[in-house]
Design a protein around this motif. Sequence first.
Motif, PDB file in Angstrom:
ATOM      1  N   THR A  49      -3.250 -17.441  30.402  1.00 16.43           N
ATOM      2  CA  THR A  49      -1.863 -17.053  30.664  1.00 16.43           C
ATOM      3  C   THR A  49      -1.173 -16.941  29.317  1.00 16.43           C
ATOM      4  O   THR A  49      -1.141 -17.899  28.554  1.00 16.43           O
ATOM      5  CB  THR A  49      -1.164 -18.100  31.536  1.00 16.43           C
ATOM      6  N   LEU A  51       2.311 -15.335  27.060  1.00 22.62           N
ATOM      7  CA  LEU A  51       3.670 -14.810  27.072  1.00 22.62           C
ATOM      8  C   LEU A  51       3.739 -13.746  25.994  1.00 22.62           C
ATOM      9  O   LEU A  51       3.620 -14.038  24.806  1.00 22.62           O
ATOM     10  CB  LEU A  51       4.687 -15.914  26.802  1.00 22.62           C
ATOM     11  N   GLU A 111       5.304 -12.972  31.229  1.00 29.27           N
ATOM     12  CA  GLU A 111       4.128 -13.818  31.301  1.00 29.27           C
ATOM     13  C   GLU A 111       3.015 -13.027  31.981  1.00 29.27           C
ATOM     14  O   GLU A 111       3.233 -12.427  33.030  1.00 29.27           O
ATOM     15  CB  GLU A 111       4.456 -15.073  32.107  1.00 29.27           C
ATOM     16  N   LYS A 113      -1.269 -12.876  33.063  1.00 30.26           N
ATOM     17  CA  LYS A 113      -2.600 -13.484  33.158  1.00 30.26           C
ATOM     18  C   LYS A 113      -3.576 -12.404  32.719  1.00 30.26           C
ATOM     19  O   LYS A 113      -3.705 -11.372  33.370  1.00 30.26           O
ATOM     20  CB  LYS A 113      -2.898 -13.932  34.580  1.00 30.26           C
ATOM     21  N   PHE A 127       1.084  -9.987  36.355  1.00 31.61           N
ATOM     22  CA  PHE A 127       2.119 -10.355  35.408  1.00 31.61           C
ATOM     23  C   PHE A 127       3.408 -10.666  36.154  1.00 31.61           C
ATOM     24  O   PHE A 127       3.645 -10.226  37.262  1.00 31.61           O
ATOM     25  CB  PHE A 127       2.339  -9.281  34.342  1.00 31.61           C
ATOM     26  N   ARG A 128       4.236 -11.466  35.489  1.00 33.26           N
ATOM     27  CA  ARG A 128       5.524 -11.866  36.038  1.00 33.26           C
ATOM     28  C   ARG A 128       6.559 -11.663  34.947  1.00 33.26           C
ATOM     29  O   ARG A 128       6.447 -12.218  33.860  1.00 33.26           O
ATOM     30  CB  ARG A 128       5.435 -13.337  36.450  1.00 33.26           C
ATOM     31  N   ALA A 130       9.780 -12.024  32.795  1.00 32.94           N
ATOM     32  CA  ALA A 130      10.718 -13.091  32.496  1.00 32.94           C
ATOM     33  C   ALA A 130      12.124 -12.614  32.855  1.00 32.94           C
ATOM     34  O   ALA A 130      12.460 -11.460  32.634  1.00 32.94           O
ATOM     35  CB  ALA A 130      10.651 -13.456  31.013  1.00 32.94           C
TER      36      ALA A 130
END
Length: 172
Positions: A49, A51, A111, A113, A127-128, A130
């Motif tokens: 993971t 960033l 963030e 993976k 992905f997420r 931010a």
Amino acid sequence: MSVNPWIITAVILVIAIAVLAFLYYKGSKMQKQQAEQKSKLVDAAQQATILVIDKKRMPLIDSGLPQAVLDQTPKRARRAKVPVVKAKIGPKVMSLIADEDVYDLIPVKAEVKAMISGIYITSINNFRKAPVPEPEKKGFVAKIRKKADKAQENIDAAKVKQEKAKKDRKKK
């Protein structure tokens, strides 16, 4: 002594065929090596993971990669632009090289993976983003309306003060 033009054409044709055959052989050999290297990268890849802080295409020399990586690359390839991703993996901020197919999919300030093999990002799993608040776009009318609202609040506050002062005078 005159040379027949057919002989010259035949010699040039034979040389061209020999060069093309050599290039075909060399190209197929390089394709096999590339497939081998790709399979080794996939086998050695680990999920992490990260960033993503920044990403850009830049020459390998200016990329901020370790000196050992720069020493191993051929001199002619050091000036080539590569897709570099600056990311935070755990507590460390590192520069990574992304695969060309994956580079465009990597979101900035998010963030992710990703499958990482050494300093090479091979794929992205999910992905997420931010949460980043979007700045309000204010037009001319909105700016004037905001100033008018502030002015009205100031006038209302002044009226409240005057009324309070009147009440205090009446009590005395």
